[in-house]
Design a protein around this motif. Structure first.
Motif, short mmCIF file in Angstrom:
data_model
loop_
_atom_site.label_atom_id
_atom_site.label_comp_id
_atom_site.label_asym_id
_atom_site.label_seq_id
_atom_site.Cartn_x
_atom_site.Cartn_y
_atom_site.Cartn_z
N LEU A 357 -22.23 -48.41 -34.43
CA LEU A 357 -21.64 -49.14 -33.30
C LEU A 357 -20.13 -48.95 -33.27
O LEU A 357 -19.54 -48.79 -32.20
CB LEU A 357 -21.99 -50.63 -33.40
CG LEU A 357 -23.36 -51.04 -32.90
CD1 LEU A 357 -23.70 -52.44 -33.38
CD2 LEU A 357 -23.43 -50.97 -31.38
N GLU A 358 -19.51 -48.95 -34.44
CA GLU A 358 -18.06 -48.75 -34.51
C GLU A 358 -17.69 -47.38 -33.96
O GLU A 358 -16.71 -47.24 -33.20
CB GLU A 358 -17.59 -48.88 -35.96
CG GLU A 358 -16.08 -48.79 -36.12
CD GLU A 358 -15.68 -48.91 -37.58
OE1 GLU A 358 -15.19 -47.92 -38.15
OE2 GLU A 358 -15.87 -50.00 -38.14
N ALA A 359 -18.46 -46.36 -34.29
CA ALA A 359 -18.20 -45.02 -33.75
C ALA A 359 -18.36 -45.01 -32.23
O ALA A 359 -17.56 -44.39 -31.51
CB ALA A 359 -19.15 -44.01 -34.38
N MET A 360 -19.35 -45.72 -31.73
CA MET A 360 -19.59 -45.78 -30.28
C MET A 360 -18.44 -46.46 -29.54
O MET A 360 -18.15 -46.12 -28.40
CB MET A 360 -20.92 -46.50 -30.00
CG MET A 360 -22.14 -45.72 -30.49
SD MET A 360 -23.63 -46.75 -30.59
CE MET A 360 -23.94 -47.12 -28.87
N THR A 361 -17.79 -47.42 -30.21
CA THR A 361 -16.70 -48.13 -29.53
C THR A 361 -15.48 -47.26 -29.31
O THR A 361 -14.59 -47.64 -28.54
CB THR A 361 -16.28 -49.38 -30.33
OG1 THR A 361 -15.73 -48.99 -31.59
CG2 THR A 361 -17.44 -50.33 -30.55
N CYS A 362 -15.43 -46.10 -29.94
CA CYS A 362 -14.31 -45.18 -29.69
C CYS A 362 -14.33 -44.64 -28.26
O CYS A 362 -13.31 -44.18 -27.75
CB CYS A 362 -14.38 -44.00 -30.66
SG CYS A 362 -14.14 -44.42 -32.39
N VAL A 363 -15.50 -44.69 -27.61
CA VAL A 363 -15.65 -44.02 -26.32
C VAL A 363 -16.13 -44.95 -25.22
O VAL A 363 -16.42 -44.49 -24.11
CB VAL A 363 -16.61 -42.82 -26.43
CG1 VAL A 363 -16.08 -41.79 -27.42
CG2 VAL A 363 -18.02 -43.25 -26.84
N CYS A 364 -16.25 -46.26 -25.49
CA CYS A 364 -16.76 -47.16 -24.46
C CYS A 364 -15.82 -48.35 -24.29
O CYS A 364 -14.82 -48.47 -24.97
CB CYS A 364 -18.17 -47.63 -24.80
SG CYS A 364 -18.20 -48.91 -26.06
N SER A 365 -16.19 -49.25 -23.42
CA SER A 365 -15.40 -50.46 -23.20
C SER A 365 -15.54 -51.41 -24.37
O SER A 365 -16.55 -51.45 -25.05
CB SER A 365 -15.87 -51.16 -21.93
OG SER A 365 -15.58 -50.37 -20.82
N VAL A 366 -14.50 -52.19 -24.56
CA VAL A 366 -14.46 -53.26 -25.55
C VAL A 366 -14.72 -52.74 -26.94
O VAL A 366 -14.04 -51.84 -27.40
CB VAL A 366 -15.42 -54.41 -25.17
CG1 VAL A 366 -15.01 -55.67 -25.90
CG2 VAL A 366 -15.36 -54.69 -23.69
N GLY A 367 -15.72 -53.27 -27.66
CA GLY A 367 -15.86 -52.87 -29.05
C GLY A 367 -17.10 -53.46 -29.68
O GLY A 367 -18.15 -53.50 -29.06
N LEU A 368 -16.97 -53.97 -30.90
CA LEU A 368 -18.09 -54.57 -31.61
C LEU A 368 -18.36 -55.94 -30.99
O LEU A 368 -17.60 -56.87 -31.17
CB LEU A 368 -17.77 -54.70 -33.10
CG LEU A 368 -17.54 -53.37 -33.84
CD1 LEU A 368 -17.05 -53.64 -35.26
CD2 LEU A 368 -18.81 -52.53 -33.86
N ASP A 369 -19.48 -56.04 -30.28
CA ASP A 369 -19.69 -57.21 -29.43
C ASP A 369 -21.00 -57.91 -29.75
O ASP A 369 -22.06 -57.29 -29.78
CB ASP A 369 -19.68 -56.77 -27.97
CG ASP A 369 -19.48 -57.92 -27.01
OD1 ASP A 369 -19.08 -59.01 -27.45
OD2 ASP A 369 -19.72 -57.72 -25.80
#
Length: 454
Positions: A357-369
C-alpha cells in the motif's frame, strides 16, 4: 448545450453504476471570530457557521431532486482551529470547548461532518499548535461530527519529526478513548504532508487561510462508472484503456461542475474547486479495487498494481481537467482499505500488505488510508509509518497522508467494524522491528534539494 444522449448516459451512470456527488463542502473562514475570551470566540464561531451554512443541507437536497443526482454528504470545513484559538486557549481543554462548539454548529445545520480541527506544523509548533494536538483524543471522543488533521511536513520545509513523534502517541490515546467503538476516533483524524487548502473530503478538510471568506467545494466520485466503462473495452490495448478512463473521468467531472455551479448560485457563495477523486464505498460495484482487477490484476497488490494505479490516476486527472477550469483538492484515486470491499478482500487473501500500500501511495491520491492495525502497536512504530509516508510526499512533491487505526483489544485475524461509509477492516500485521532510536532523535528532517526553487 447538454444533449439527450448525455442525459440518458448520466442517468445510467447514476442508476446502475453508483455515480454520485460524494460531498458538497462549504469552506468558512473563522479568522474574524477571534474574541477577547474563549466564550466570546466560541459564540462567534457558532453564530458564523450557523448563519453561513443554514441553507447548505436544504440546497443540496433540492439540487439532488432537480437533477436526480445523489449528493451523499453535505459538509463544512473551517480555518485551522489552532490559528483561531491561539490567543484565547490556554489549555488543551480550552481547545476541546471549541471542538464542542463546532459539533453543536454542525448538528444545528444538519451536516454530516465538520473539518478543520487542525494544526499546520510542517516546520515547527507554536504553543497553541501543541495544545490543540494534545487535545485531539478528547475532542474526538466527546464529539460526533468533528474531524481533525495535522500537516507535519511539506516539500518546502521538510518533516517536523517532533510533531510526528507526538502524533504517534496521540493516535494511540485517541484509540484508547474510543475503544468501545473499535477505536473509531482515529478514523476522524488524518496526518498530512503537503496538505491542500481546498480539500472537500473528510477527515482532512480544512479551510485554508488563502481562501475567500466562504466558498463551495465539491467532491465527485465514480469508481463504478469507470469499472463499467472498462468492461466494455476488456482485452483492448493500453491506448484504448487510457482513452476510455479519460473520457469517463470527463463525464463524471461534468456532473460535479453542474452541481457546484448550481450550489454556488443558490447559496450566493463563490465556487471554489471540483475534486475529481475516485472515492470508493463498501457497496458492491463502487470499488477502486474492482477497477484494478478489471485492468488485469487478480487482486490489488499483485505485481503490476502500482503501474496500473499510476495509469488510472493520471488518466482520471487528464480527463477531469478538461471538464473544469478549477480542479483542486486531492483529485485522483483513493485507496482506503475499510471503505473498499475488494481492497478488504485483497488484504484477507494476503495479496495486499501495508508495505505494498505504501508503494501504491507514491502514485495515487492521499496515502495510507483507513488501515486497522493491532491495538498493542507501539507509538513509535505508528510514528515510523507516518514518517515514511510523509517522506514520500515531501520528496515526490505531492500530498500524502496517513489515517491509521490501532484497534484496542484486537489483533491480526480480527476485524474492526466501523459502520456506514467507513465499513469494516481486517487487522493488518505491522513490521515488529523497532524504530525507537530514529523517532526519538527529535528535530526536523530537512527539505529535499529540489525544494530550493525561487
Amino acid at each position: 448545450m447538454i444533449s439527450i444522449n448525455e442525459v440518458i448516459e448520466t442517468n445510467a451512470m447514476i442508476s446502475r453504476m453508483n455515480l454520485d456527488v460524494r460531498t458538497i463542502t462549504m469552506g468558512i473562514s473563522l479568522l474574524d471570530c477571534v474574541g477577547g475570551t474563549l466564550k466570546e470566540t466560541c459564540d462567534n464561531i457558532y453564530n458564523k457557521i450557523t448563519m453561513k451554512a443554514k441553507d447548505l443541507v436544504y440546497t443540496g437536497e433540492e439540487i439532488s431532486k432537480k437533477y436526480g443526482i445523489p449528493i451523499v454528504n453535505k459538509r463544512i470545513s473551517v480555518t485551522p482551529i489552532a490559528l483561531v484559538g491561539g490567543s484565547v486557549c490556554k489549555t488543551s481543554d480550552d481547545f476541546v470547548e471549541i471542538a464542542k462548539t463546532l459539533d453543536r454548529a454542525a448538528d444545528k445545520v444538519g451536516v454530516n461532518f465538520i473539518g478543520g480541527y487542525s494544526a499546520l506544523v510542517s516546520k515547527s509548533m507554536t504553543k497553541a499548535d501543541e495544545l490543540l494536538i494534545r487535545s485531539i483524543p478528547k475532542a474526538l471522543a466527546v464529539t460526533g461530527k468533528v474531524c481533525s488533521s495535522v500537516n507535519t511536513g511539506s516539500t518546502k520545509t521538510g518533516i517536523n519529526m517532533d510533531a510526528v513523534k507526538l502524533i504517534g502517541e496521540i493516535v494511540l490515546e485517541t484509540a484508547e478513548l474510543t475503544k468501545d467503538q473499535d477505536s473509531i476516533g482515529c478514523a476522524k483524524f488524518v496526518v498530512f504532508c503537503n496538505a491542500p487548502d481546498d480539500n472537500p473530503f473528510m477527515a482532512g478538510a480544512f479551510h485554508g487561510v488563502t481562501e475567500a471568506d466562504c466558498i463551495i467545494n465539491v467532491g465527485v466520485s465514480g469508481p463504478g462508472v469507470v469499472k463499467a466503462a472498462l468492461e466494455a473495452v476488456r482485452g483492448e490495448n493500453f491506448e484504448v484503456l487510457c482513452e476510455t478512463i479519460k473520457k469517463t473521468a470527463f463525464k463524471i467531472t461534468r456532473v460535479g461542475q453542474l452541481v457546484a455551479k448550481e450550489a454556488s448560485a443558490r447559496l450566493g457563495v463563490p465556487f471554489g474547486i471540483i475534486d475529481l477523486s475516485l472515492a470508493p464505498t463498501p457497496a458492491v460495484g463502487d470499488s477502486v479495487g474492482e477497477i484494478l482487477e478489471e485492468i488485469g490484476l487478480e487482486f490489488s497488490g499483485a505485481p503490476g498494481t502500482t503501474a496500473a494505479l499510476a495509469m488510472l490516476n493520471d488518466q482520471v486527472k487528464k480527463g477531469g481537467v478538461m471538464a473544469s477550469s478549477y480542479v483542486g483538492g486531492l483529485s485522483g484515486a483513493f485507496i482506503p482499505v475499510s471503505e473498499d470491499q475488494r481492497m478488504i478482500d485483497a488484504v484477507e487473501a494476503g495479496a495486499l500488505t501495508i508495505e505494498k500500500l505504501e508503494a501504491m501511495t507514491c502514485v495515487c491520491s492521499v496515502g495510507l488510508d483507513m488501515l486497522a492495525i493491532p491495538g498493542d502497536t507501539k507509538a513509535t512504530t505508528i510514528s515510523g509509518i507516518i514518517a515514511d509516508e510523509m517522506a514520500l510526499g515531501m520528496v515526490n512533491q505531492k500530498t500524502t497522508a496517513v489515517r491509521i487505526i490501532p484497534v484496542i483489544g484486537k489483533t491480526v485475524g480480527d476485524k474492526a467494524e466501523f459502520g456506514g461509509l467507513l465499513g469494516y477492516a481486517p487487522i493488518m500485521p505491522v513490521n515488529q522491528y523497532s524504530c525507537d532510536a530514529f523517532i526519538n532523535r527529535g528535530g526536523r528532517i530537512p527539505a529535499p534539494i529540489h525544494s530550493f526553487k525561487n
